[in-house]
Design a protein around this motif. Structure first.
Motif, short mmCIF file in Angstrom:
data_model
loop_
_atom_site.label_atom_id
_atom_site.label_comp_id
_atom_site.label_asym_id
_atom_site.label_seq_id
_atom_site.Cartn_x
_atom_site.Cartn_y
_atom_site.Cartn_z
N GLY A 3 0.81 -1.21 0.00
CA GLY A 3 0.00 0.00 0.00
C GLY A 3 0.84 1.26 0.00
O GLY A 3 2.06 1.21 0.10
N ARG A 4 0.16 2.35 -0.08
CA ARG A 4 0.79 3.66 -0.07
C ARG A 4 1.11 4.04 1.37
O ARG A 4 0.33 3.81 2.28
N ALA A 5 2.28 4.63 1.56
CA ALA A 5 2.75 4.99 2.90
C ALA A 5 2.19 6.33 3.37
O ALA A 5 2.05 7.28 2.60
N TRP A 6 1.86 6.34 4.65
CA TRP A 6 1.57 7.57 5.39
C TRP A 6 2.68 7.66 6.43
O TRP A 6 2.75 6.81 7.32
N LYS A 7 3.56 8.62 6.31
CA LYS A 7 4.74 8.70 7.16
C LYS A 7 4.53 9.63 8.36
O LYS A 7 4.05 10.74 8.21
N PHE A 8 4.92 9.11 9.52
CA PHE A 8 4.89 9.89 10.76
C PHE A 8 6.20 9.67 11.49
O PHE A 8 6.93 8.71 11.21
N GLY A 9 6.50 10.51 12.44
CA GLY A 9 7.78 10.45 13.15
C GLY A 9 7.75 9.60 14.40
O GLY A 9 7.02 8.62 14.51
N ASP B 130 -3.71 1.11 2.66
CA ASP B 130 -2.55 1.96 2.92
C ASP B 130 -1.83 1.51 4.20
O ASP B 130 -2.40 0.80 5.04
N ILE B 131 -0.58 1.93 4.31
CA ILE B 131 0.29 1.49 5.40
C ILE B 131 0.86 2.70 6.11
O ILE B 131 1.30 3.65 5.47
N ILE B 132 0.86 2.67 7.44
CA ILE B 132 1.52 3.72 8.21
C ILE B 132 2.96 3.31 8.44
O ILE B 132 3.24 2.17 8.80
N VAL B 133 3.87 4.26 8.21
CA VAL B 133 5.29 4.08 8.49
C VAL B 133 5.65 5.14 9.52
O VAL B 133 5.33 6.31 9.35
N ALA B 134 6.30 4.71 10.60
CA ALA B 134 6.62 5.65 11.67
C ALA B 134 7.97 5.33 12.29
O ALA B 134 8.56 4.28 12.02
#
Length: 157
Positions: free
Chosen positions: A5-11, A51-55
């Motif tokens: 999926g498409r990444a949603w990037k967080f810190g 979608d996928i969260i990347v953190a």
């Protein structure tokens, strides 16, 4: 289990208060939780299914609210990839059937990039590279495949 999926990037240190703000905790409508997921951090967070969260590190810190992983799941997030997770969020995510995996890919990914996760083999692909991730024990993968702990205990497999 595999996800793409498409990444949603967080810190780092994304806490449960921004994953699902407290003012929405009284609802029992899971779709409503999903509509307000990440509202405390990104008002434009409207993921497409899968979608996928990347953190970064310590994702899901803060309170023990199990609504946080539920909100992400009902927002359409298929998986969360983070450098590390707060312990209670990790367990709550498994319990509600939200796949999560630890991999240090945050610096290699931008929001919108395609990310692939292979839970069975402990591999995450992003930015044209392959990264090793933690491989969840078989019993945790079985819980995820069933859709969460309640479904697993009921024998849904």
């Amino acid at each position: 289990m595999k996800f793409k999926g498409r990444a949603w990037k967080f810190g780092d240190n994304v806490d449960t208060d921004v994953i699902i703000p407290g003012k929405y905790l009284r609802t029992t409508d899971l779709r409503s939780l999903g509509e307000h997921a990440m509202e405390g951090l990104d008002a434009g967070f409207k993921p497409a299914p899968g979608d996928i969260i990347v953190a970064g590190k310590n994702f899901g810190c803060g309170s023990s609210r199990e609504q946080a992983p539920m909100a992400l799941k009902y927002a359409g997030i298929s998986c969360v990839v983070a450098r590390s997770f707060a312990r209670i969020f990790f367990r709550n995510a498994i319990n509600v059937g939200l796949p999560i995996v630890e991999a240090n890919i945050c610096d290699a990914v931008e929001s919108g990039d395609v990310v692939e996760v292979d839970l069975d083999n402990g591999i995450v692909k992003a930015g044209g590279r392959e990264y090793e991730s933690t491989r969840l024990p078989e019993f945790l993968q079985d819980i995820l495949k069933a859709g969460g702990l309640v479904a697993y205990r009921r024998g849904v497999r």
